[in-house]
Design a protein around this motif. Structure first.
Motif, short mmCIF file in Angstrom:
data_model
loop_
_atom_site.label_atom_id
_atom_site.label_comp_id
_atom_site.label_asym_id
_atom_site.label_seq_id
_atom_site.Cartn_x
_atom_site.Cartn_y
_atom_site.Cartn_z
N VAL A 92 48.50 3.81 19.12
CA VAL A 92 48.28 4.96 18.22
C VAL A 92 46.81 5.36 18.25
CG1 VAL A 92 48.37 5.74 15.82
CG2 VAL A 92 50.24 4.34 16.75
N THR A 93 45.93 4.38 18.16
CA THR A 93 44.49 4.68 18.20
C THR A 93 44.15 5.45 19.48
OG1 THR A 93 44.13 2.58 17.06
CG2 THR A 93 42.20 3.63 18.05
N ALA A 94 44.66 4.96 20.60
CA ALA A 94 44.34 5.60 21.89
C ALA A 94 44.91 7.02 21.96
CB ALA A 94 44.88 4.75 23.03
N THR A 95 46.07 7.21 21.38
CA THR A 95 46.74 8.51 21.48
C THR A 95 46.06 9.57 20.62
OG1 THR A 95 48.82 7.39 21.95
CG2 THR A 95 48.99 9.64 21.16
N MET A 96 45.43 9.14 19.52
CA MET A 96 44.84 10.14 18.61
C MET A 96 43.81 11.03 19.29
SD MET A 96 46.30 10.20 15.75
CE MET A 96 47.73 9.89 16.74
N ALA A 97 43.12 10.50 20.31
CA ALA A 97 42.10 11.31 20.99
C ALA A 97 42.72 12.52 21.68
CB ALA A 97 41.38 10.45 22.01
N HIS A 98 44.04 12.48 21.91
CA HIS A 98 44.71 13.63 22.55
C HIS A 98 45.10 14.71 21.53
CE1 HIS A 98 45.17 11.75 26.50
NE2 HIS A 98 45.49 10.64 25.87
N PRO A 171 54.76 -9.83 19.22
CA PRO A 171 53.46 -10.23 19.77
C PRO A 171 53.48 -10.14 21.29
CG PRO A 171 54.23 -11.81 18.13
CD PRO A 171 55.35 -10.84 18.35
N GLY A 172 52.39 -9.66 21.85
CA GLY A 172 52.29 -9.57 23.31
C GLY A 172 52.87 -8.29 23.90
N THR A 173 53.36 -7.39 23.06
CA THR A 173 53.92 -6.14 23.59
C THR A 173 52.82 -5.32 24.25
OG1 THR A 173 55.63 -6.08 21.88
CG2 THR A 173 55.10 -3.98 22.96
N GLY A 174 53.08 -4.88 25.49
CA GLY A 174 52.13 -4.03 26.20
C GLY A 174 52.46 -2.57 25.94
N TRP A 175 51.48 -1.71 26.12
CA TRP A 175 51.71 -0.29 25.83
C TRP A 175 50.97 0.59 26.84
CZ3 TRP A 175 47.25 2.47 24.98
CH2 TRP A 175 46.11 1.72 24.69
N GLY A 176 51.44 1.80 26.97
CA GLY A 176 50.75 2.80 27.78
C GLY A 176 51.03 4.18 27.22
N PHE A 177 50.05 5.05 27.23
CA PHE A 177 50.27 6.44 26.82
C PHE A 177 49.51 7.32 27.79
CE2 PHE A 177 49.58 10.44 24.76
CZ PHE A 177 50.79 10.67 24.12
N GLU A 178 50.22 8.26 28.41
CA GLU A 178 49.62 9.14 29.41
C GLU A 178 49.99 10.57 29.08
OE1 GLU A 178 47.70 8.31 32.08
OE2 GLU A 178 47.72 6.19 31.52
N GLU A 179 49.00 11.45 29.16
CA GLU A 179 49.25 12.85 28.81
C GLU A 179 48.57 13.78 29.81
OE1 GLU A 179 48.93 14.01 24.68
OE2 GLU A 179 47.94 15.89 25.21
N MET A 180 49.19 14.91 30.05
CA MET A 180 48.58 15.97 30.84
C MET A 180 48.52 17.23 29.98
SD MET A 180 47.21 17.05 33.63
CE MET A 180 47.63 16.00 35.02
N ALA A 181 47.31 17.75 29.78
CA ALA A 181 47.12 19.03 29.09
C ALA A 181 46.18 19.86 29.96
CB ALA A 181 46.53 18.82 27.70
N ARG A 182 46.27 21.17 29.81
CA ARG A 182 45.42 22.02 30.66
C ARG A 182 43.94 21.84 30.33
NH1 ARG A 182 48.18 26.44 33.34
NH2 ARG A 182 46.27 27.64 33.30
N ALA A 188 50.06 18.98 24.72
CA ALA A 188 50.46 18.39 26.00
C ALA A 188 51.38 19.33 26.78
CB ALA A 188 51.20 17.07 25.73
N LEU A 189 51.14 19.42 28.08
CA LEU A 189 52.16 20.00 28.96
C LEU A 189 53.32 19.01 29.02
CD1 LEU A 189 50.10 21.40 31.97
CD2 LEU A 189 51.51 22.70 30.36
N ALA A 190 52.96 17.76 29.13
CA ALA A 190 53.93 16.66 29.00
C ALA A 190 53.13 15.39 28.73
CB ALA A 190 54.76 16.49 30.26
N ALA A 191 53.77 14.44 28.07
CA ALA A 191 53.15 13.14 27.82
C ALA A 191 54.26 12.10 27.78
CB ALA A 191 52.37 13.14 26.50
N VAL A 192 53.89 10.86 28.10
CA VAL A 192 54.86 9.76 28.05
C VAL A 192 54.19 8.56 27.40
CG1 VAL A 192 56.23 8.12 29.42
CG2 VAL A 192 56.13 10.54 30.11
N GLY A 193 54.89 7.96 26.44
CA GLY A 193 54.43 6.71 25.84
C GLY A 193 55.44 5.61 26.18
#
Ligand SMILES: Cc1cc2nc3c(=O)[nH]c(=O)nc-3n(C[C@H](O)[C@H](O)[C@H](O)COP(=O)(O)OP(=O)(O)OC[C@H]3O[C@@H](n4cnc5c(N)ncnc54)[C@H](O)[C@@H]3O)c2cc1C
Length: 277
Positions: A92-98, A171-182, A188-193
């Motif tokens: 969530v912290t990482a995603t807020m910057a988007h 515990p130990g859950t890994g995460w990723g959040f990737e977004e593409m915006a112009r 976002a044009l699209a994003a995936v978490g």
């Protein structure tokens, strides 16, 4: 443009706010970052705005045995800078910057973002990914049941979202959040978490959500199942592209958005897997 004329109320209790919402063409006003532009463009013309910013107790982040509870009036920037959020939900912290620009994150609220329900917004997707429970003045709604379409939720006209409950991740859950915006700060044009929880070298749980690629945020359950069945990340990314049904608009075609979902799923899952491992 200026909005049509409206009445304004700023109650100091949730009961008074609910009462004010009954019986008129009224809307809740939270940070105003989506509602006011829509009024200025004359897409909405409520006769009464019920400002809930003076109601105490709606803007904090608390830890309990089940996870975190976030008041609906908590601002994006509060979330972005919260140590509790960083500790429990770094995704969530990482995603807020988007989310938009800092000035908008300083006024816009989590509850407003969830209730506005833009399919390209980050919070609705995060809520789905993290199995959030949305507490209102009437009931608790699982995030998976909240959206009925683009900008359409299950909330009644006189119902107020008060709290977002995020259950702890294993515990130990890994995460990723990737977004593409112009441009930085654009929707976002699209994003995936994604989140991945490994047990040895098998996937105990995988969650994938696509944003901006469907009329609501979408859990990619077929892709999730494939990952659990040990398909390669490349194969899961192809399945993810098949699950979404994006629109074409000025900013990008449906085909381009579908392609993005594939690329972003691969990147988000790779990051989640590495963090989990
Ligand atoms: C230029 C710009 C760029 C932006 N970019 C992004 C972006 O990239 N990603 C993103 O996610 N958002 C983006 N936003 C939107 C921003 O995140 C807003 O903060 C958010 O959508 C709405 O929050 P708000 O608190 O301002 O809600 P408001 O605008 O006050 O309300 C929005 C809607 O939700 C309803 N509502 C609000 N709170 C409640 C509640 N507690 N209970 C019931 N109904 C409620 C209102 O009645 C209204 O219909 C952008 C906004 C702008 C102006």
């Amino acid at each position: 443009m200026k909005p049509p004329a409206f009445e304004y109320l700023a109650p100091t209790s949730i009961e008074a706010a609910v009462a004010a919402l009954g019986g008129e063409e009224a809307k809740v006003l939270a940070g105003g970052q989506s509602l006011v532009p829509m009024m200025n463009f004359r897409l909405l013309a409520p006769s009464l705005l019920v400002d809930i910013s003076r109601i105490p107790g709606l803007d904090d982040i608390r830890e309990d045995d089940d996870g975190l509870r976030i008041g609906a009036m908590t601002k994006h920037h509060q979330v972005e800078t919260s140590h509790l959020m960083q500790k429990h939900f770094p995704i969530v912290t990482a995603t807020m910057a988007h989310v938009a620009h800092l000035a908008i994150r300083n006024r816009g609220t989590i509850g407003g973002s969830l209730c506005h329900g833009d399919p390209a917004a980050e919070w609705p997707g995060l809520a789905l990914l993290l199995n959030a429970q949305l507490k209102t003045t009437r009931r608790v709604i699982p995030a998976g049941d909240f959206y009925e379409g683009a900008l359409a939720t299950d909330l009644a006209d006189d119902e107020i979202l008060t709290e977002i409950q995020l259950p702890s991740l294993a515990p130990g859950t890994g995460w990723g959040f990737e977004e593409m915006a112009r441009r930085s700060g654009d929707f976002a044009l699209a994003a995936v978490g994604a989140t991945v929880h490994l047990s040895g070298d098998t996937v105990a749980e995988a969650r994938i959500v696509a944003i901006g690629a469907h009329e609501t945020p979408l859990r990619l359950t077929t892709a999730e199942g494939l990952l659990k069945d040990r398909a390669s990340i490349a194969a899961v990314a192809v399945a993810a592209m098949d699950e979404v049904s994006p629109n074409s608009d000025l900013h990008g075609s449906a085909d381009y958005r579908r392609h993005l979902v594939g690329v972003l799923t691969r990147r988000a899952l790779t990051a989640a897997w590495e963090r989990a491992a």
